[in-house]
Structure formats: C-alpha cells, structure tokens
Design a protein around this motif. Structure first.
Motif, short mmCIF file in Angstrom:
data_model
loop_
_atom_site.label_atom_id
_atom_site.label_comp_id
_atom_site.label_asym_id
_atom_site.label_seq_id
_atom_site.Cartn_x
_atom_site.Cartn_y
_atom_site.Cartn_z
N LEU A 166 14.08 -13.28 14.65
CA LEU A 166 14.38 -14.64 14.23
C LEU A 166 14.78 -15.51 15.42
O LEU A 166 14.33 -16.65 15.56
N LEU A 167 15.63 -14.96 16.28
CA LEU A 167 16.06 -15.73 17.46
C LEU A 167 14.89 -16.04 18.38
O LEU A 167 14.82 -17.12 18.97
N GLU A 168 13.98 -15.09 18.52
CA GLU A 168 12.79 -15.34 19.33
C GLU A 168 11.96 -16.46 18.73
O GLU A 168 11.48 -17.36 19.45
N LEU A 169 11.79 -16.43 17.42
CA LEU A 169 11.03 -17.48 16.74
C LEU A 169 11.71 -18.84 16.90
O LEU A 169 11.06 -19.85 17.20
N LEU A 170 13.02 -18.87 16.72
CA LEU A 170 13.76 -20.13 16.86
C LEU A 170 13.75 -20.63 18.31
O LEU A 170 13.80 -21.84 18.56
N THR A 171 13.68 -19.71 19.26
CA THR A 171 13.67 -20.11 20.68
C THR A 171 12.34 -20.75 21.06
O THR A 171 12.31 -21.77 21.76
N GLN A 211 30.88 -13.87 17.19
CA GLN A 211 31.17 -12.64 16.47
C GLN A 211 31.36 -11.48 17.44
O GLN A 211 30.46 -11.14 18.20
N PRO A 212 32.52 -10.85 17.47
CA PRO A 212 32.78 -9.78 18.45
C PRO A 212 31.82 -8.61 18.34
O PRO A 212 31.52 -7.95 19.34
N SER A 213 31.31 -8.38 17.14
CA SER A 213 30.43 -7.22 16.96
C SER A 213 28.99 -7.48 17.39
O SER A 213 28.17 -6.56 17.39
N SER A 214 28.66 -8.72 17.76
CA SER A 214 27.29 -9.01 18.18
C SER A 214 26.97 -8.28 19.47
O SER A 214 27.70 -8.42 20.47
N PRO A 215 25.87 -7.52 19.51
CA PRO A 215 25.48 -6.84 20.75
C PRO A 215 25.17 -7.84 21.85
O PRO A 215 24.84 -9.00 21.58
N SER A 216 25.24 -7.39 23.07
CA SER A 216 24.99 -8.26 24.22
C SER A 216 23.59 -8.85 24.18
O SER A 216 23.38 -10.02 24.51
N CYS A 217 22.59 -8.03 23.74
CA CYS A 217 21.22 -8.53 23.71
C CYS A 217 21.07 -9.68 22.71
O CYS A 217 20.31 -10.63 22.94
N VAL A 218 21.80 -9.61 21.61
CA VAL A 218 21.74 -10.68 20.61
C VAL A 218 22.41 -11.94 21.15
O VAL A 218 21.88 -13.05 21.03
N ARG A 219 23.55 -11.80 21.76
CA ARG A 219 24.27 -12.96 22.29
C ARG A 219 23.48 -13.65 23.41
O ARG A 219 23.48 -14.88 23.51
N GLN A 220 22.81 -12.84 24.22
CA GLN A 220 21.98 -13.43 25.27
C GLN A 220 20.83 -14.22 24.66
O GLN A 220 20.50 -15.33 25.13
N LYS A 221 20.25 -13.68 23.60
CA LYS A 221 19.15 -14.38 22.93
C LYS A 221 19.66 -15.66 22.26
O LYS A 221 18.96 -16.67 22.22
N VAL A 222 20.88 -15.62 21.76
CA VAL A 222 21.49 -16.81 21.17
C VAL A 222 21.60 -17.92 22.21
O VAL A 222 21.28 -19.09 21.96
N LEU A 223 22.07 -17.57 23.40
CA LEU A 223 22.24 -18.56 24.46
C LEU A 223 20.89 -19.16 24.88
O LEU A 223 20.78 -20.37 25.12
N LYS A 224 19.87 -18.34 24.95
CA LYS A 224 18.54 -18.85 25.30
C LYS A 224 18.00 -19.75 24.21
O LYS A 224 17.35 -20.77 24.49
N CYS A 225 18.27 -19.38 22.97
CA CYS A 225 17.84 -20.22 21.84
C CYS A 225 18.55 -21.56 21.87
O CYS A 225 17.93 -22.62 21.70
N PHE A 226 19.84 -21.56 22.12
CA PHE A 226 20.61 -22.80 22.23
C PHE A 226 20.08 -23.67 23.36
O PHE A 226 19.89 -24.88 23.21
N SER A 227 19.79 -23.04 24.50
CA SER A 227 19.26 -23.76 25.66
C SER A 227 17.93 -24.42 25.33
O SER A 227 17.65 -25.52 25.79
N SER A 228 17.14 -23.76 24.50
CA SER A 228 15.86 -24.32 24.10
C SER A 228 16.03 -25.52 23.18
O SER A 228 15.36 -26.55 23.33
N TRP A 229 16.96 -25.44 22.22
CA TRP A 229 17.14 -26.50 21.24
C TRP A 229 17.77 -27.75 21.82
O TRP A 229 17.43 -28.87 21.41
#
Length: 900
Positions: A166-171, A211-229
């Motif tokens: 989903l994050l890849e699609l949103l990015t 969310q503390p339980s979010s894995p590092s790979c997910v959080r990194q993808k979140v940041l890239k998605c935010f940067s894109s938006w």
C-alpha cells in the motif's frame, strides 16, 4: 477485459501480420536482450520489444508474463507493458472494462506484495496511472479505496506485506501524477482531487510513523511516501504532525536520509511561506538538531552534518523574508542564522574533508537581498543586527578559501582541485554580494587584517592566510569600483612586502594587481610599485595566465602612463616570447598587451619597437615560406600570423577606442603620416602573398592571413585606407582560386568601412562583383557542401545593402541571380519562402544562420531578407526601404519593370 483483449489481438494481427508478438517470442527477445553477448542482437531485441509493448497484443502477453513461474525480468517487462498501455493508450479501453482492469491490477499487486520488489513497483505505477485516468469522475475516492482494500483482513498476504505494498502504491501515485501526460485541464481536476484525498493518507502515515511497533522498513517507506505527497503542494499546516514525526526520526540512523528528504521537500514548497505560524514552530525543531550536528562534525560524520545543514538552509533560504517579517521572533531567526553560520564554517577543506559548507552560500545572498529590500527604517534595524554577522561571515569564508598545506594539496586529485577552485569562485561571488551589505568598511577590515599579518614580528604567518586576504580584495575589486577607496594605496604599498614562495600566492598577487589596474590608471605614481612584480612573474610558466592577463590589463588601462616603462616591458616580453615560456593563448594575450602599450608611444618609437619585436618572426616566416608545406611548419605559420593579428588588434595610434570616453582622455595627438601598422603590413605584404601561394588550399592558414587584415581594419578604420587597393586585389585572386568563407568575411569588413567613400569604391566594387560571380557559380553546383560560404555570403550581401546599395546597380552584376540565390539558401538552411503568388506575385525570403522560419517573434535573421517579383521582365533595383516587421528591423528590396 478478456473480450477487449480479443478485440485488440484481432486488430493487431490484421494491422501488423509481420510482427508476431506472442508470449514465446517476447520471452525469447528478453533472453536475447539480457544474455546475448552480441551488442547488435541486443539492440535488435530492444527495438522489437519496444514495438511489442505498444502493440495491441500487449494486452494478451502482459498478464501471462506476470505468472508466478516466470523470472523477475520477464515479469517486470509484463508490468511495464501494462503501464505503457494504460498511460499512453487509455482511450483504447472501453469504460465497461475499467473495473475489470482495476481488479486485475489489485490482484497482481497483492500477489507481488511478498514477491519481486521491482515488479511490485511497476504494477503500482500501472495502477496509479489507471487511478489518475479515472479520477475524479470514474473513481472519485481512489486513494481511500486503495487504503480500504489493502487493510482488508481476509487478504492472504501478511499485514506487513500488505502495508508495504500500500505504501509503495501511495508513494508512486504523486510521482506518476508529476510525469503524467494528462491534458492541462484534467491535470487541474486531478490535482484538486488528490489534495482532498490526502486526508485519507496523512492519518495513516502519522499512525505508522509514530507507532512504536512499526518495523524500520515500514517507517522508512512512510517517510518516502510523505516526501512524495508534499510535492503536490499540500498546505504546510496539514503536514505539521508528520514533519514533527520526521524530526524525531532523525535520531534513527536508518531513517535519517529519508527523514531529511521528507522535511526538506515539505518546507521547500513555494506555497509554504503562507503558513508563517507553522514555520515559526519549525525553527525550534531545527535548532534542536544543533547538538546532533556538533557531534556529527566532531566524529567526522559527513552524511549527518550534510543532512542537518540541508534542513537548516531549506528553512532559512526559502523563508527568510517571511521570518524576518516576524519582528517579535527576531532572536529565534538569528539563532537559525548562526546555526547556518556554523555550517558555513564547518571544519575541513572542501571537498576532501567536508562537503557541507557549499550548501549555505546561496542563503547568505538571499538573506542580504531580503534585508536590503525592506523600507529604510526597518532595513536600518536589521542592518544593525546582521552587519556583525556578515563581518563574521567574511572571516569564515576567507578561512574556508585557504589552501591546505603544500603536502596535503599534493595528494589531492585533479578533480578535487577543480572542485575546490569552483568553490573558491562561489566564495568570491558571495564576498562580492557581502560588499553591498558592508560597503567600504569591508575593504578597511580586510586591509587592517592584511597589514597586521604582514607587519607583525611576533607571530609567523602562513602564505595561505595572506593569499586568502588578497583573494578577498581581488573578489571585490574585480566587480566593484574601488577607485575611491582610501585603503587601496596602502594595499598597493603592502604587496611588495609579501614574501612570495608559492605558486598559488603568486597567482593571487597577480590577479589582485590586475583587478586594481583601473585604480592604477588614476594613480600612475603607484605603477612602479607593482609593475616589476608582474614583469618578473612573466618568466615563470606556472604563472602564465595570471601574469600575462595582469600585464594586459595594466597596458590597456594605464597605457598613457607607461611610456617610461615601455622599453623594459617590450624587452621582457620579447625574451619570454623567444623562450616560448607561454602557451599559444597566453602568447596572443601578450601581443595584445604590447599593442595597447605601443599605442601610446610616438610613431618613431612604435616603428622602432615593432621592428625589434616582429623581425624575428618575419625572418622565421620567410624561412617557412620557402619550405615544402607540412603539418609542423603549418602550425608555426599559423602561430606567427596569430601573433601579428593579435598585436594589430590593439595597436591603435589614432585612439579610436577612446572616442566614446570624450576628448579630454585623448592624451596624445593623432599622428600625421602613415599608420605604423600600415607601414608594417605593406612591408610584409609580399611575404604574406608568398605564404598564401603555397597554403591556399588550407582553410586554417587562409583564415589566419585574413584575420591579420580583418583585425587591422576593425582597429584602424579609415587609417587602413592605403592598403585597400592591394588587399582587394589579393582577396579577389584568393577567392577566385579557392572560395573560402574567411575571404568573404574580410570583404564584408572592407565594404562596411570603405564602400561609401568615392576614392575607395572602385576596388571595393570590383572585389564585390568578383566574389558575387564566383559564389553564384558555386551555388549553381549546389551550396549544400559549403554552408560556411553560404552564411558569409548572405552576411556580405546584407552589409552591402545597408552600407552601399549602389553595388547592386552595376550592369556586370546579375541582380536577379543574386536575389534568387535565396532559394539555394533555403535548401541549405531550411528558411521559408512566404507570400509566394502566381504571375506578378511577390516572394519573401529570409536567411538565418540558425535555420528555420523567420517571422514576427522569431529570432532576427542576420543574413539577407529580400522582396522581389516573380516576373522575369522586372529587373531594376529600387532604393532599399527599412521597415519593421514584428519589432524586427529588416531591409527590403523591390525590383520593378525597366524604365523606358
């Protein structure tokens, strides 16, 4: 979708039966592309595959290539083909197939969520393209639907895999929007729809990032998605929570780069300056990074220091005006400025030990420009606050501009040295801007520092420190008028006290003297303080560029005050020229310097110096003229001719170049009798003709010969008159034997200067008729092989039309052929013929060296623009008429019937 595939497949088979775009053939071509060692086979496979992915059959094989048993390279091609079909051929898809296609893409993305990442990304891009094509009418809540579908619990893919997909699609969705081929009106609608849809994206991103339980790979993808938006110009206030979360993520080394990119993109959006309250909230967040920055610098962590500096500069540079306007918050902004100052002065030598300081230079110009743009009262307040900051900046910049030790510099690569040179140029430009803020006090500050260093007996000084201070002076003096500065006399007095034991220091001393040459012209008593240094440096090949260019500046600006030093300057210059110390270009500069120098002497002195200066070259040229032509003596001939032409370029005893400055600056009377240059040219004319007789086939030698006369004509103007008849005769023989563009260019100069004078019209007319006849004959054979001659001939005709239209009235000139040659020109240059009618119509033609069509608003043609009738009986030339076409001045000629 199956029915549509059948339709497309049938259409493709009928349209291109020779191309069998089957799954098997696609796989074979892909294998050939990736694994065949033959480059030609690879190229053929690539060309065929490019045709395959745009073919109608791509709807068939794309889905089959995505099957799980295929290798990733094949699957990737299938996904790419789908994206191309959707993005470029959307109109081919019936509306009743949209939902089917959407569902198939969702299914494939779900399958690849735990598969090949490159294939997943390509499928996401395809679905993003589909969404953009359907938004907002056919799929009004595309983003919300994507989030909902991927959050469904009944999916066979694990939660993390679905989240990453989903994050890849949103990015890729905003990225695809930026590069999409949507029509402009559609782009506006889709952008507005995406702006609304970000309400479904940002809460999800905030939740995953915090969310503390979010894995590092997910959080990194979140940041890239935010940067894109955020690059969709999302309101900055809507991003506050995510920006703050990104600042927190900077503490995680794995997330650092992605966090920096997201923050910089968010605060660099042009619209962000509207949200001042949010910007003010960001300043404490940036200042909170100072300790992390100091630790990174201390530990030599260049990546971390570089990233933090990017954030500070992005905030300061993009929003300095908005933040300066918040007067009550001036202290927090000043703290940000000081943080950027720390980044500017970061320890180490650029680019070897640090690469951060260069990021800050533009900020200092922006800040100064914003301060100086305020009204007087507010500007005075800010000047009081920031002048000390800018004085500190000067110290920091000059420290950063210092060379490393000789030992360390010796280990630098040539690329590192070049980057450091460019970096110093950027510092020089910054100092020039700083002068606008600090004014004359900056020069005084530099002079005081240099004086203390040179006169102090207590502390030994390094050459690097001296060089940097001089470099600061040079940077300002090159572009700012320092003639009224009261510190320049002291600086001139300090320069001879510098112990020069280093090439870099010597270079800067030379360039500094050159930058002060205009001041020396106003204070000639100081010339003797620095001229010996320049003449001494001429003998050092390592100082070739700096010493020769400085001498040229002095000779140009101070020539009327140099006669007492002329003998010494000529002697030293002759010596270095004979010893071949300098490269060709510097030799030419040196000859130009001597031309300026000799221009201020009495005619007898000029002739005496010319004789001693050029006699060795004339003797060498006489010897070369006797030899059989070969590449080595050709280079020598071209070099000698170049030296002469550069000397004559600046040797102007009539001081034409001073005419625009007013008669009060013409310190010498115009000499009576023959011009010294003309005397010399007449003496060597036979020798030049002899050289030409052997080298007439060589364009480079002919061009060098023509350059001597062309540059002399441009400099001497009417004084060149005694040479006109013999030069016209020589040019005619040259061009008749072998037509060359350089001869036409010289002819154009003669027409420009002498054609309007009755005494010189006959030889000019004879030459013009000759070159016109030869050129027209050449055009009949086809001008395509001689574009340089075409260009030069058109310029010659244009010059003749403007300066002496009578040249076209001669009975021996085929006027009709001259004007009809525009058709040949059109075949070479691609010019257009406009307004062409039938019998009695008019034809309009334009010649442009850049090619293309002429018209209002297009580049001005610099060749010939003419108007003539198509009727053959109309042969006489009327007077030219200057008209204005769309703001472009042109020359029009009309032909009319013969008069009875």
């Amino acid at each position: 979708m199956e029915r549509r595939e059948e339709q497309l497949g049938a259409a493709g088979a009928g349209a291109a039966p020779a191309l069998d775009f089957t799954v098997e053939n696609v796989e074979k071509a892909l294998h050939q592309l990736y694994y065949d060692p033959n480059i030609e086979n690879k190229n053929l496979a690539q060309k065929w595959l490019m045709q395959a992915q745009v073919s109608p059959q791509a709807w068939h094989f794309s889905w089959q290539l995505l099957q799980p048993n295929k290798v990733p390279e094949i699957q990737y091609f299938g996904a790419s083909a789908l994206h191309i079909k959707i993005s470029r051929y959307w109109s081919d898809i019936p509306t009743d197939q949209y939902e089917s296609l959407k569902a198939q893409l969702f299914t494939q993305i779900t399958h690849f969520a735990s598969g090949s990442k490159i294939v997943l990304t390509r499928l996401c891009v395809a679905l993003a393209s589909l969404a953009l094509s359907m938004m907002p009418d056919a799929w009004p809540c595309a983003v919300a639907d994507m989030v909902r579908l991927f959050q469904a619990e009944d999916s066979p893919v694990d939660g993390q895999g679905r989240c990453l997909a989903l994050l890849e699609l949103l990015t890729v969705l905003p990225e695809e929007f930026q590069t999409s081929r949507l029509p402009q009106y559609r782009k506006g609608l889709v952008r507005a729809s995406l702006a609304v849809e970000c309400g479904a994206v940002f809460p999800l991103l905030e939740q995953l990032l915090q969310q503390p339980s979010s894995p590092s790979c997910v959080r990194q993808k979140v940041l890239k998605c935010f940067s894109s938006w955020v690059q969709l110009e999302v309101p900055l206030q809507d991003c506050e929570a995510l920006i703050q979360a990104a600042f927190t993520a900077l503490q995680d080394s794995e997330l650092f780069d992605s966090s920096v990119e997201a923050i910089v993109n968010a605060i660099s959006q042009p619209d962000a300056q509207r949200y001042v309250n949010t910007l003010l909230k960001l300043i404490p967040l940036v200042l909170g990074l100072q300790e992390q920055l100091r630790q990174a610098v201390q530990n030599g962590d260049m990546e971390t220091s570089h990233g933090i500096c990017r954030i500070a500069v992005a905030l300061g540079e993009n929003h300095s005006r908005a933040l300066l306007d918040q007067v009550e918050h001036w202290q927090s902004f000043l703290a940000l400025v000081n943080m950027i100052m720390f980044c500017t002065g970061i320890p180490g030598h650029y680019p070897v030990n640090e690469t951060t300081s260069s990021l800050t230079l533009t900020f200092w110009y922006t800040l100064q420009d914003d301060i100086l743009s305020f009204e007087a009262e507010k500007q005075a307040v800010y000047q009081q606050v920031y002048r000390p900051v800018y004085f500190q900046l000067v110290d920091v910049l000059l420290h950063k501009a210092q060379f490393p030790s000789d030992e360390e510099y010796g280990f630098w690569s040539s690329d590192e040295k070049e980057q450091f040179r460019i970096y110093r140029v950027d510092i020089s430009d910054t100092l020039m801007y700083v002068y606008e803020m600090l004014g004359a006090e900056l020069l005084s500050n530099l002079y005081d520092k240099l004086g203390r260093v040179l006169t102090s007996s207590e502390e030994p000084y390094s050459w690097q420190h001296i060089e940097a201070l001089l470099y600061g002076f040079q940077s300002i003096a090159e572009t700012i008028d320092v003639n009224y500065s009261d510190v320049v006399p002291g600086l001139i007095g300090l320069i001879p006290r510098i112990t020069i034991s280093n090439v870099q220091l010597a270079d800067t001393v030379m360039f500094t003297i050159g930058a002060l040459s205009e001041w020396l012209a106003d204070h000639p008593v100081m010339i003797n303080s620095v001229l010996p240094l320049v003449l001494h440096a001429l003998g050092n090949p390592e100082l070739s560029v700096s010493s020769v260019s400085t001498l040229k500046k002095i000779c140009r600006e101070c020539k009327y005050d140099l006669p007492p030093y002329a003998a010494n300057i000529v002697a030293v210059s002759q010596d270095v020229l004979m010893k071949q110390i300098h490269k060709t270009s510097q030799c030419m500069w040196l000859m130009q310097a001597l031309g300026f120098l000799l221009s201020a002497l009495q005619v007898e002195e000029i002739l005496k110096n010319l004789h001693s200066l050029i006699s060795p070259y004339i003797q060498q040229l006489e010897k070369l003229a006797e030899e059989i032509p070969n590449p080595s003596n050709k280079l020598a001939i071209v070099h000698i001719l170049g030296l002469l032409s550069n000397l004559f370029t600046t040797l102007d005893v009539s001081h034409h170049e001073d005419d625009h400055e007013g008669p009060e600056l013409r310190k010498l009377p115009v000499p009576q009798g023959p011009n010294p240059v003309v005397v010399v040219l007449q003496q060597v004319f036979q020798l030049i003709q002899k050289v030409l007789s052997k080298w007439l086939n060589d364009a480079q030698v002919v061009e060098a010969v023509c350059a001597i006369f062309e540059k002399s004509v441009k400099t001497l103007l009417d004084d060149f008159a005694p040479m006109v008849p013999q030069l016209c005769e020589m040019l005619g023989r040259m061009y008749s034997t072998i037509p060359q563009a350089s001869a036409l260019d010289l002819t154009r100069q003669l027409v420009h200067i002498f054609a309007h004078e009755p005494a010189h019209f006959p030889p000019i007319e004879a030459l013009f008729l000759l070159v016109a006849s030869v050129t027209l004959t050449l055009f009949q054979q086809g001008p395509r092989d001689h574009p340089d001659i075409v260009d030069s001939f058109m310029q010659l005709l244009a010059q003749a039309l403007k300066r002496k239209p009578d040249l076209f009235l001669c009975e021996r000139l085929d006027v009709k052929a001259v004007f009809q040659c525009d058709r040949a020109v059109a075949s070479v240059w691609g010019s257009t013929i406009r307004g062409k009618g039938g019998t009695g119509g008019w034809s309009y033609a334009a010649h442009s060296s850049a090619g293309g069509h002429w018209g209002p608003g297009l580049p001005k043609p610099h060749g010939l623009l003419c108007r003539y009738p198509l009727r053959p009986e109309q042969t006489l030339l009327q007077s030219p008429e200057h008209v204005d076409q769309g703001g472009i001045a042109t020359t029009w000629f009309s032909l009319c019937p013969p008069q009875p």
